[in-house]
Design a protein around this motif. Structure first.
Motif, PDB file in Angstrom:
ATOM      1  N   HIS A 155       0.870  -1.172   0.000  1.00 45.57           N
ATOM      2  CA  HIS A 155       0.000   0.000   0.000  1.00 45.57           C
ATOM      3  C   HIS A 155       0.911   1.226   0.000  1.00 45.57           C
ATOM      4  N   ARG A 156       0.952   1.948  -1.113  1.00 47.69           N
ATOM      5  CA  ARG A 156       1.856   3.093  -1.238  1.00 47.69           C
ATOM      6  C   ARG A 156       1.346   4.267  -0.411  1.00 47.69           C
ATOM      7  N   LEU A 157       2.214   4.783   0.463  1.00 45.29           N
ATOM      8  CA  LEU A 157       1.852   5.905   1.327  1.00 45.29           C
ATOM      9  C   LEU A 157       2.401   7.229   0.809  1.00 45.29           C
ATOM     10  N   ALA A 266       3.303   0.534   3.098  1.00 47.21           N
ATOM     11  CA  ALA A 266       2.909  -0.385   4.162  1.00 47.21           C
ATOM     12  C   ALA A 266       2.684  -1.730   3.494  1.00 47.21           C
ATOM     13  N   VAL A 267       3.355  -2.770   3.969  1.00 49.45           N
ATOM     14  CA  VAL A 267       3.273  -4.078   3.321  1.00 49.45           C
ATOM     15  C   VAL A 267       2.886  -5.148   4.333  1.00 49.45           C
ATOM     16  N   ILE A 282      -3.241   0.461   8.542  1.00 47.89           N
ATOM     17  CA  ILE A 282      -2.989   1.054   7.226  1.00 47.89           C
ATOM     18  C   ILE A 282      -3.801   2.334   7.065  1.00 47.89           C
ATOM     19  N   ALA A 283      -5.065   2.303   7.487  1.00 42.42           N
ATOM     20  CA  ALA A 283      -5.902   3.504   7.422  1.00 42.42           C
ATOM     21  C   ALA A 283      -5.332   4.614   8.300  1.00 42.42           C
ATOM     22  N   ILE A 288      -2.369   9.925   8.805  1.00 41.64           N
ATOM     23  CA  ILE A 288      -1.326  10.793   9.351  1.00 41.64           C
ATOM     24  C   ILE A 288      -0.369  11.294   8.278  1.00 41.64           C
ATOM     25  N   PHE A 289      -0.299  10.585   7.137  1.00 42.62           N
ATOM     26  CA  PHE A 289       0.596  11.002   6.068  1.00 42.62           C
ATOM     27  C   PHE A 289      -0.126  11.660   4.882  1.00 42.62           C
ATOM     28  N   ALA A 290      -1.410  11.923   5.055  1.00 42.09           N
ATOM     29  CA  ALA A 290      -2.202  12.461   3.950  1.00 42.09           C
ATOM     30  C   ALA A 290      -1.633  13.768   3.409  1.00 42.09           C
TER      31      ALA A 290
END
Length: 294
Positions: A155-157, A266-267, A282-283, A288-290
């Motif tokens: 999941h690319r952050l 996140a993997v 993950i959510a 927090i990184f939005a």
């Protein structure tokens, strides 16, 4: 009715040992071993290799466990639909993150996740190595890399923007390089596994590959060495933005930067079902990184 020994086998795999499975099920390790042997005898196949230190699934055991995981998840989902109760995040959750990134950008915000999900028993570890998630029983890991190994769901952050930098004191002593080729005459700093540097400037590409002036397995050591004037480093913006703002570090060859293919992910291991706690974490990371500028 589902054979209770099926659930025992799934618990043994999840716990990683007979004793841990016994504690989770409230029975003795000897009884766990007896029931597991009974299941293998009935199926006429060896499911688990037993050693004094750990358990390892046989090929047949891995296939059976994958099928069984799907069946058990379907049964629990059916029960939840019948009772109107959805699976809420809870239970143990083991997360791993790179040392600097985890300390700077996740640890100060973990209280939000803990407050939102008090039923989750979080274990949060920092490591700069790419641990084997299955072998280390890690539910979720943060990876900063150009690509993610097969067998993992990514999941690319965000993108990890990287730039060349050094302390003003170092440049005063050694002079600032004006070309990529001139880096060969400089003291470069990189942790193990971080060389070669792949740099871009518009449509131009360059690769820098030479030994680090100091050998280390720690990205944080590289950062401190750069801050104290020991050489030039290729650092992520999330790691050195504060030092750049206060002038403790300055950019070197500012027209060049690290290739943009390095992402922050996140993997977790690929599986038929994902723990609700993993989905919730993950959510949390996405939230927090939005608005983060990496």
């Amino acid at each position: 009715m589902l054979d209770p020994d099926y659930e025992l086998f799934a618990q043994v795999v999840e716990a990683g040992s007979l004793s841990a499975a016994g504690r989770a099920l409230g029975i003795s390790p000897a009884m766990v071993s007896k029931r597991l042997a009974r299941l293998e005898e009935r199926l006429a196949v060896r499911l688990v290799h037993r050693t004094t230190r750990r358990l390892a699934l046989t090929e047949a055991g891995a296939r059976f466990h994958a099928d069984l995981t799907t069946i058990l998840a379907d049964v629990r989902a059916a029960e939840a639909r019948l009772t109107g109760v959805s699976a809420a995040p809870g239970g143990p959750l083991r997360v791993s993150a790179p040392t600097s990134f985890g300390r700077l950008h996740i640890a100060p915000r973990l209280h939000r996740f803990l407050d939102a999900y008090p039923a989750v028993a979080l274990e949060f570890n920092l490591s700069d190595g790419f641990d084997d998630l299955l072998a280390q029983r890690i539910d979720l890991a943060i990876r900063i890399a150009p690509q993610i190994a097969s067998g993992l769901v990514a999941h690319r952050l965000g993108t990890s923007h990287r730039l060349l930098c050094a302390a003003p004191a170092y440049l005063a002593r050694h002079g600032a390089p004006e070309t990529i080729a001139a880096l060969a005459e400089q003291r470069l700093l990189a942790a193990s596994g971080q060389m070669p540097w792949r740099l871009v400037s518009g449509t131009r590409r360059a690769t820098v590959d030479q030994p680090s002036a100091v050998a280390t397995n720690s990205s944080e050591i590289v950062r401190e060495l750069a801050l104290t004037g020991s050489g030039i480093a290729l650092r992520s913006l999330w790691d050195v933005s504060d030092a750049l703002e206060r002038g403790a570090l300055v950019r070197v060859l500012p027209q060049w930067e690290g290739s943009a293919d390095v992402g922050i992910y996140a993997v977790h291991p690929a599986a038929p079902t994902v723990l609700p706690a993993v989905t919730a974490f993950i959510a949390f990371l996405r939230e927090i990184f939005a608005d983060a500028a990496f």
